[in-house]
Design a protein around this motif. Structure first.
Motif, PDB file in Angstrom:
ATOM      1  N   LEU A   1      51.220  59.881  30.338  1.00 57.10           N
ATOM      2  CA  LEU A   1      50.817  58.509  30.207  1.00 57.10           C
ATOM      3  C   LEU A   1      49.534  58.147  31.092  1.00 57.10           C
ATOM      4  N   GLU A   2      48.595  57.742  30.582  1.00 53.67           N
ATOM      5  CA  GLU A   2      47.383  57.286  31.354  1.00 53.67           C
ATOM      6  C   GLU A   2      47.345  55.754  31.713  1.00 53.67           C
ATOM      7  N   VAL A   3      47.472  55.361  32.779  1.00 55.00           N
ATOM      8  CA  VAL A   3      47.493  53.822  33.169  1.00 55.00           C
ATOM      9  C   VAL A   3      46.038  53.513  33.969  1.00 55.00           C
ATOM     10  N   GLN A   4      45.194  52.188  33.150  1.00 55.62           N
ATOM     11  CA  GLN A   4      44.264  52.107  33.769  1.00 55.62           C
ATOM     12  C   GLN A   4      44.301  50.444  34.260  1.00 55.62           C
ATOM     13  N   VAL A   5      43.789  50.137  35.512  1.00 56.58           N
ATOM     14  CA  VAL A   5      44.114  48.800  35.734  1.00 56.58           C
ATOM     15  C   VAL A   5      42.599  48.175  36.003  1.00 56.58           C
ATOM     16  N   LEU A   6      42.309  47.196  35.444  1.00 52.03           N
ATOM     17  CA  LEU A   6      40.937  46.677  35.231  1.00 52.03           C
ATOM     18  C   LEU A   6      41.085  45.110  36.216  1.00 52.03           C
ATOM     19  N   ALA A   7      40.649  45.298  37.438  1.00 51.03           N
ATOM     20  CA  ALA A   7      40.487  44.276  38.375  1.00 51.03           C
ATOM     21  C   ALA A   7      39.332  43.528  38.224  1.00 51.03           C
ATOM     22  N   LEU A   8      39.371  42.167  37.791  1.00 47.67           N
ATOM     23  CA  LEU A   8      38.192  41.347  37.269  1.00 47.67           C
ATOM     24  C   LEU A   8      38.527  40.101  38.054  1.00 47.67           C
ATOM     25  N   PRO A   9      37.105  39.418  38.537  1.00 48.51           N
ATOM     26  CA  PRO A   9      37.360  38.101  39.065  1.00 48.51           C
ATOM     27  C   PRO A   9      37.136  36.957  38.139  1.00 48.51           C
ATOM     28  N   ARG A  10      37.735  37.209  36.688  1.00 48.39           N
ATOM     29  CA  ARG A  10      37.645  36.160  35.840  1.00 48.39           C
ATOM     30  C   ARG A  10      38.865  36.685  34.852  1.00 48.39           C
ATOM     31  N   VAL A  11      39.166  35.680  33.834  1.00 53.18           N
ATOM     32  CA  VAL A  11      40.119  35.930  32.753  1.00 53.18           C
ATOM     33  C   VAL A  11      39.716  37.352  31.876  1.00 53.18           C
ATOM     34  N   VAL A  12      40.806  38.154  31.802  1.00 49.69           N
ATOM     35  CA  VAL A  12      40.244  39.381  30.887  1.00 49.69           C
ATOM     36  C   VAL A  12      40.422  38.986  29.379  1.00 49.69           C
ATOM     37  N   ASN A  13      39.225  39.425  28.654  1.00 52.12           N
ATOM     38  CA  ASN A  13      39.219  38.908  27.395  1.00 52.12           C
ATOM     39  C   ASN A  13      40.115  40.005  26.362  1.00 52.12           C
ATOM     40  N   LEU A  14      41.330  39.649  25.987  1.00 49.60           N
ATOM     41  CA  LEU A  14      42.177  40.601  25.123  1.00 49.60           C
ATOM     42  C   LEU A  14      41.464  40.458  23.707  1.00 49.60           C
ATOM     43  N   SER A  15      40.997  39.441  23.400  1.00 54.80           N
ATOM     44  CA  SER A  15      40.491  39.351  21.869  1.00 54.80           C
ATOM     45  C   SER A  15      39.368  40.446  21.680  1.00 54.80           C
ATOM     46  N   ARG A  16      38.677  40.796  22.579  1.00 58.39           N
ATOM     47  CA  ARG A  16      37.497  41.726  22.533  1.00 58.39           C
ATOM     48  C   ARG A  16      38.189  43.133  23.057  1.00 58.39           C
TER      49      ARG A  16
END
Length: 300
Positions: free
Chosen positions: A121-136
């Motif tokens: 399994l490859e796990v990626q953590v996306l740290a953003l100073p905003r809400v992540v856009n799951l729809s995109r």
């Protein structure tokens, strides 16, 4: 378009908004990605990106294509899941979006434990100073501090967590709110607070912040130098030189939520990962908050 690999390159560059950002995701160098994008645009007979020193921004056509490509990617993921038995180890790539407090101080150890049990399994953590856009399809799932009010999303509460005022342990004692008046306040940049649950100044009664950042990790480094500010209890064990103050008078409780796209409920792989992630975060918050009650205890 010649094959799905072209679509994969397109999506990665669209999400990262740069060749250098997409390169680590695809394990390809930026120059190769640039050639692949140019080849794709020639095949399409249209411009998909506006290139500038700031990065790659999608054209109107590129945005429409990204949305369709993300839908196709989701269906391919479901097809892949059908080929895995419910008892099989998790494989493939899963990306989690999260605010940087969780991304820096909770998810590394939680995700490492999950990956250790699932070596492919490859796990990626996306740290953003905003809400992540799951729809995109910026990520497969997201950890948030507020449940979303709109969108085709499913929401599960993960756990509560707590914040208290903290300052250097060797600073002059803080016995009352009056003692805070001469201390610089550390906190978020006011006009960059992307969720109302991150606005802590009202609880402190402060007029503003003197040292500010949109990053929890940077705020922690500021507090290591001077001042007073709210710190997650689960972060304090990583900074034993800090101590909580006025705990009986000022205390905040917030919550983490796990948000997924509704269509992903059919994915056994993502559901199993989500369950492991929630259990891991619950245990890790409880462990670190217990340690925070012991001022100066190092992380073990």
């Amino acid at each position: 378009m010649e094959n799905w690999d072209d679509m994969r390159v397109f999506l990665a560059v669209a999400r990262a908004e740069s060749l250098s950002g997409a390169a680590p995701v695809l394990k390809m160098d930026p120059a190769t990605l640039g050639r692949r994008v140019a080849r794709l645009e020639r095949a399409m007979g249209a411009t998909l990106f506006v290139k500038s020193p700031q990065g790659y921004a999608l054209t109107d056509l590129g945005e429409r294509m990204r949305d369709r490509a993300a839908e196709a990617e989701a269906h391919l993921s479901l097809a892949f899941d059908e080929g895995q038995g419910a008892s099989a180890a998790l494989t493939g790539q899963i990306r989690i979006g999260a605010p940087d407090g969780a991304a820096n101080f909770l998810l590394p150890q939680v995700c490492a434990a999950i990956q250790a049990d699932n070596p492919d399994l490859e796990v990626q953590v996306l740290a953003l100073p905003r809400v992540v856009n799951l729809s995109r399809r910026e990520a497969d799932m997201a950890v948030t501090v507020s449940p979303p009010a709109a969108g085709r999303l499913t929401v599960q509460k993960i756990t509560d967590y707590h914040l208290h005022l903290a300052t250097r342990a060797d600073a002059p004692p803080v016995g009352s709110r009056e003692d805070l008046r001469s201390r610089p306040v550390v906190g978020y940049i006011p006009d960059m607070i992307f969720d109302k649950e991150l606005d802590y100044l009202g609880a402190l009664g402060a007029d503003g912040v003197q040292l500010a950042s949109n990053s929890v990790a940077v705020q922690l480094q500021m507090l290591r130098q001077t001042g007073v500010g709210f710190v997650h209890d689960f972060v304090l064990p990583f900074a034993p030189e800090l101590c909580r103050v006025l705990t009986d008078e000022i205390s905040l409780r917030r919550s983490f939520y796990l948000v997924r796209h509704t269509s992903d409920r059919q994915s056994d792989r993502l559901t199993r990962f989500a369950g492991a992630l929630m259990r891991g975060m619950q245990a890790e918050v409880a462990r670190l908050e217990q340690m925070a009650r012991l001022t100066g205890s190092p992380v073990i």
